[in-house]
Motif scaffolding. Structure first.
Motif, PDB file in Angstrom:
ATOM      1  N   PRO A   1      34.511  37.107  43.433  1.00  0.00           N
ATOM      2  CA  PRO A   1      34.879  37.096  42.015  1.00  0.00           C
ATOM      3  C   PRO A   1      34.234  38.257  41.277  1.00  0.00           C
ATOM      4  O   PRO A   1      33.166  38.737  41.671  1.00  0.00           O
TER       5      PRO A   1
ATOM      6  N   THR B   1      39.547  44.844  39.483  1.00  0.00           N
ATOM      7  CA  THR B   1      40.093  44.118  40.637  1.00  0.00           C
ATOM      8  C   THR B   1      40.377  45.120  41.756  1.00  0.00           C
ATOM      9  O   THR B   1      41.102  46.090  41.548  1.00  0.00           O
TER      10      THR B   1
ATOM     11  N   THR C   1      48.270  35.309  41.639  1.00  0.00           N
ATOM     12  CA  THR C   1      46.841  35.615  41.806  1.00  0.00           C
ATOM     13  C   THR C   1      46.527  37.018  41.294  1.00  0.00           C
ATOM     14  O   THR C   1      45.511  37.241  40.630  1.00  0.00           O
TER      15      THR C   1
ATOM     16  N   VAL D   1      40.467  41.044  45.968  1.00  0.00           N
ATOM     17  CA  VAL D   1      41.589  40.180  46.342  1.00  0.00           C
ATOM     18  C   VAL D   1      42.156  40.675  47.668  1.00  0.00           C
ATOM     19  O   VAL D   1      42.551  41.831  47.787  1.00  0.00           O
TER      20      VAL D   1
ATOM     21  N   CYS E   1      42.581  47.919  37.919  1.00  0.00           N
ATOM     22  CA  CYS E   1      42.995  47.590  39.285  1.00  0.00           C
ATOM     23  C   CYS E   1      43.001  48.821  40.181  1.00  0.00           C
ATOM     24  O   CYS E   1      43.568  49.853  39.818  1.00  0.00           O
TER      25      CYS E   1
ATOM     26  N   VAL F   1      40.958  35.275  46.996  1.00  0.00           N
ATOM     27  CA  VAL F   1      39.979  35.985  46.163  1.00  0.00           C
ATOM     28  C   VAL F   1      38.665  35.902  46.925  1.00  0.00           C
ATOM     29  O   VAL F   1      38.065  34.842  47.042  1.00  0.00           O
TER      30      VAL F   1
ATOM     31  N   SER G   1      44.130  37.861  38.008  1.00  0.00           N
ATOM     32  CA  SER G   1      42.916  38.662  38.170  1.00  0.00           C
ATOM     33  C   SER G   1      42.936  39.895  37.278  1.00  0.00           C
ATOM     34  O   SER G   1      41.987  40.158  36.530  1.00  0.00           O
TER      35      SER G   1
ATOM     36  N   GLU H   1      36.113  42.364  41.419  1.00  0.00           N
ATOM     37  CA  GLU H   1      36.740  41.228  42.101  1.00  0.00           C
ATOM     38  C   GLU H   1      37.515  41.781  43.293  1.00  0.00           C
ATOM     39  O   GLU H   1      38.193  42.803  43.159  1.00  0.00           O
TER      40      GLU H   1
END
Lengths: 328, 326
Positions: free
Chosen positions: B201, B206, B246, B234, B257, B198, B250, B232
């Protein structure tokens, strides 16, 4: 250099055992007790002869038709049956621990032989990687790349083409326009030799020379051993669809086992009593192997997850946890 | 500690691994005297000698196949394929042999090898020098697939890959080789296996990325922050196996996403990520999952390449759609 009589008897017995094992495996397949099986009928002298020229510490990289070599090297018949019976544990041989399992894709194990030979060379070990493949494999890039790399690095490797004339239905004349498969060695800068692969003594002698050369740091060799695939490609094949029976019948005159037996008889070293004794002994050994094979406890289904990685990754652990054998 | 580029970090990791473990050897085309066409193996021949670093003939299948043989004998070969567009002849070796050697011998023979290759576009390279074939490998049980996105992660992921007892395909984003430098301590510490990073944050959205598009995702997150959107970021780092935990954690939290993938869209790793999210957190999603990927077109030559590959603009547009601000 002819083999001593005792050595020749040993080769003869190994070829006979290979053939008897082969017949049993086909019978087991026909009665639903074994999976598809690739017979080595007729080409036992190549497989056995090459293995006989090796030392235990050498490494064999066999094709899927090299039962003779694998049994000679110490693979148990029950292990071989386990493999052909559809159980991965059959390639976890107790005997030659560093030997490779059979290569199912044709010829793609040739580069592994170069890698194994490179390992020996780097560690300065007097060991040799011996790779067996068929005539069909010589059409593949993997074999050309492996021969080339072994040549340029002078690796301690011996490549043996077991030219049994047929790659399923394709005769070797349709596989290559090269005069011999041995000539493919020229392009890789290594010696190549075509021999009568049905003469087990000649196979041992030629392989021994190539192995000695490799062990001595003089580089790799290619041996083309001419033989004949007397059987179908596998139990799933019917060679009568593409090959004349008459051709097969003619080839029986070259049968390596009959030839060796005649020689032993001529030497006064073999007779009916020995033959019968050996056949009974082999039949009993094969029966015992079949019993061990049949008595091998099944792998618990959940073990299908356990050898894909050294340690189970999380996503696979999750699939394993949710796995139910009764769903199959 | 010195600031190093990604290609220098890779070189540092190779040298470290070779110094620590005499079984680690490096092979590939031009990896010796030339130090590799990108210089990833520069200096290794001088330092470790001709018994540890080998120039191979031009034969990609054999490079992978020789590595399989070496690995079965206890070596830890790190084989280089010069460009990922030339990796395809090695697929057979990786799929038919490397990935399954452990399984088919029940652990008697194993294949602790690494196949390294530069990956992806963005450097105006010739045809077939900008491919992103990671999904081809990520589909194969028995392989691991890793892609670094910074010098430090390259160093630590490569050490993890070399030390792993199973075969790893390690794809290095060409566009990041010299895109920047950072301090990397040559301390021999490997990244954890199979774990995403990550990198930033966030609460609203995400952004999932790997390899060459990670810096783009980070830049997009910065822009989104200016618009009041907390993204965020990733970095998956390992595409096989995928760090589902993970991802789930998230996206369950952010509810949105966007997946950024340099490879062609269909059948890519992004599709697998989207499927896992749909399976696990569909009820937590406030917007459809977005994929920003290369189009399903043959990758154009350099003049049109940028039009096909994901861009920050497309990434931002997808993020805004997910936020309902399109």
């Amino acid at each position: 250099m002819a083999q001593s009589t005792d050595a020749l008897i040993g080769l003869y017995r190994a070829m006979c055992l290979t053939r008897a094992f082969d017949a049993k495996a086909i019978a087991l397949q026909r009665t639903g007790r074994l999976g598809t099986f690739a017979s080595s009928l007729g080409q036992e002298a190549v497989s056995v002869g090459v293995a006989a020229a090796m030392r235990p510490e050498d490494v064999l990289l066999p094709s899927f038709r090299d039962h003779g070599a694998m049994l000679w090297r110490g693979v148990d018949m029950a292990e071989s049956l386990l493999y052909w019976g559809g159980d991965e544990r059959g390639s976890d041989f107790a005997g030659p621990r560093q030997d490779f399992p059979v290569s199912v894709p044709v010829g793609t194990h040739a580069p592994h032989a170069a890698g194994v030979a490179l390992a020996f060379k780097l560690r300065r070990e007097p060991r040799v990687a011996v790779c067996l493949f068929g005539d069909g494999a010589t059409s593949k890039g993997d074999v050309a790349e492996a021969l080339n790399i072994a040549g340029v690095w002078r690796l301690p490797a011996v490549f043996v083409v077991c030219n049994n004339r047929w790659a399923i239905s394709t005769p070797v004349e349709r596989q290559t326009a090269a005069e011999t498969l041995a000539r493919k060695a020229d392009a890789a800068g290594m010696p190549g030799e075509r021999i009568d692969g049905n003469d087990v003594e000649l196979v041992v002698e030629t392989a021994a020379r190539a192995l000695a050369r490799a062990r001595d740091g003089q580089g790799p060799s290619l041996i083309e051993a001419l033989t004949y695939r007397m059987g179908d490609h596998t139990t799933a094949d019917d060679a009568r669809r593409y090959r004349d029976d008459a051709e097969v019948s003619r080839q029986w005159a070259q049968d390596p086992i009959a030839r060796t037996r005649r020689r032993l008889v001529d030497l006064g070293a073999w007779g009916k009593a020995q033959e019968e004794g050996m056949l009974a002994e082999h039949a009993a050994a094969i029966e015992r192997a079949v019993e061990r094979y049949a008595a091998t406890p099944a792998q618990p289904p959940v073990t299908l997850f356990d050898y894909t990685y050294a340690n189970l990754p999380a996503e696979l652990a999750e699939q394993r946890a949710a796995f139910r054998p009764e769903d199959a | 500690m010195a600031a190093v580029t990604m290609v220098q970090a890779i070189n540092m990791a190779l040298a470290r691994a070779m110094a620590e473990d005499p079984q680690v050897v490096v092979l590939g085309e031009d990896v010796g005297r030339d130090g590799g066409v990108f210089r990833a193996t520069e200096g290794l021949l001088d330092r470790f000698g001709a018994d540890r670093v080998f120039d191979t003939p031009l034969a990609e299948a054999a490079i992978a196949g020789v590595a399989v043989g070496l690995a079965a004998q206890g070596f830890r070969p790190v084989a280089e394929i010069q460009f990922s567009g030339f990796i395809y002849p090695a697929l057979d070796q990786m799929i038919s042999h490397a990935a399954r050697m452990r399984n088919r011998t029940r652990g008697r023979l194993t294949c602790p090898m690494v196949l390294r290759a530069p990956n992806g576009g963005g450097i105006r390279a010739a045809e077939l020098h900008s491919e992103s074939p990671e999904a081809l490998f990520a589909h194969v049980p028995g392989l691991r697939v890793a892609l670094p996105s910074s010098p430090e992660r390259a160093y630590r992921l490569l050490l993890a890959a070399i030390r792993d007892p199973d075969p790893v395909v390690f794809l290095e984003p060409t566009r990041l080789y010299r895109a920047g430098s950072e301090d990397v301590a040559d301390d021999g510490k490997a990244a954890p296996l199979d774990r995403a990073f990550v990198l930033r944050p966030g609460e609203d959205l995400t952004l999932v990325a790997w390899g060459g598009v990670v810096p783009m995702a980070l830049a997009a997150a910065e822009r989104l922050a200016e618009e009041g959107i907390s993204a965020e970021v990733v970095d998956m780092a390992w595409l096989k196996p995928l760090d589902t935990a993970t991802l789930i954690e998230s996206v369950a939290r952010t509810g949105r996403c966007v997946i950024a993938q340099e490879a062609a869209r269909s059948g890519g790793v992004g599709a697998e990520i989207a499927a896992r999210l749909a399976e696990r957190v569909l009820d937590r999603l406030a917007a459809p999952i977005e994929r920003v990927a290369a189009y399903d077109a043959v990758l154009p030559y350099p003049r049109l390449e940028a039009h096909c590959l994901p861009s920050e603009t497309r990434l931002l547009a997808a993020a805004r759609r997910a936020m309902g601000r399109a």
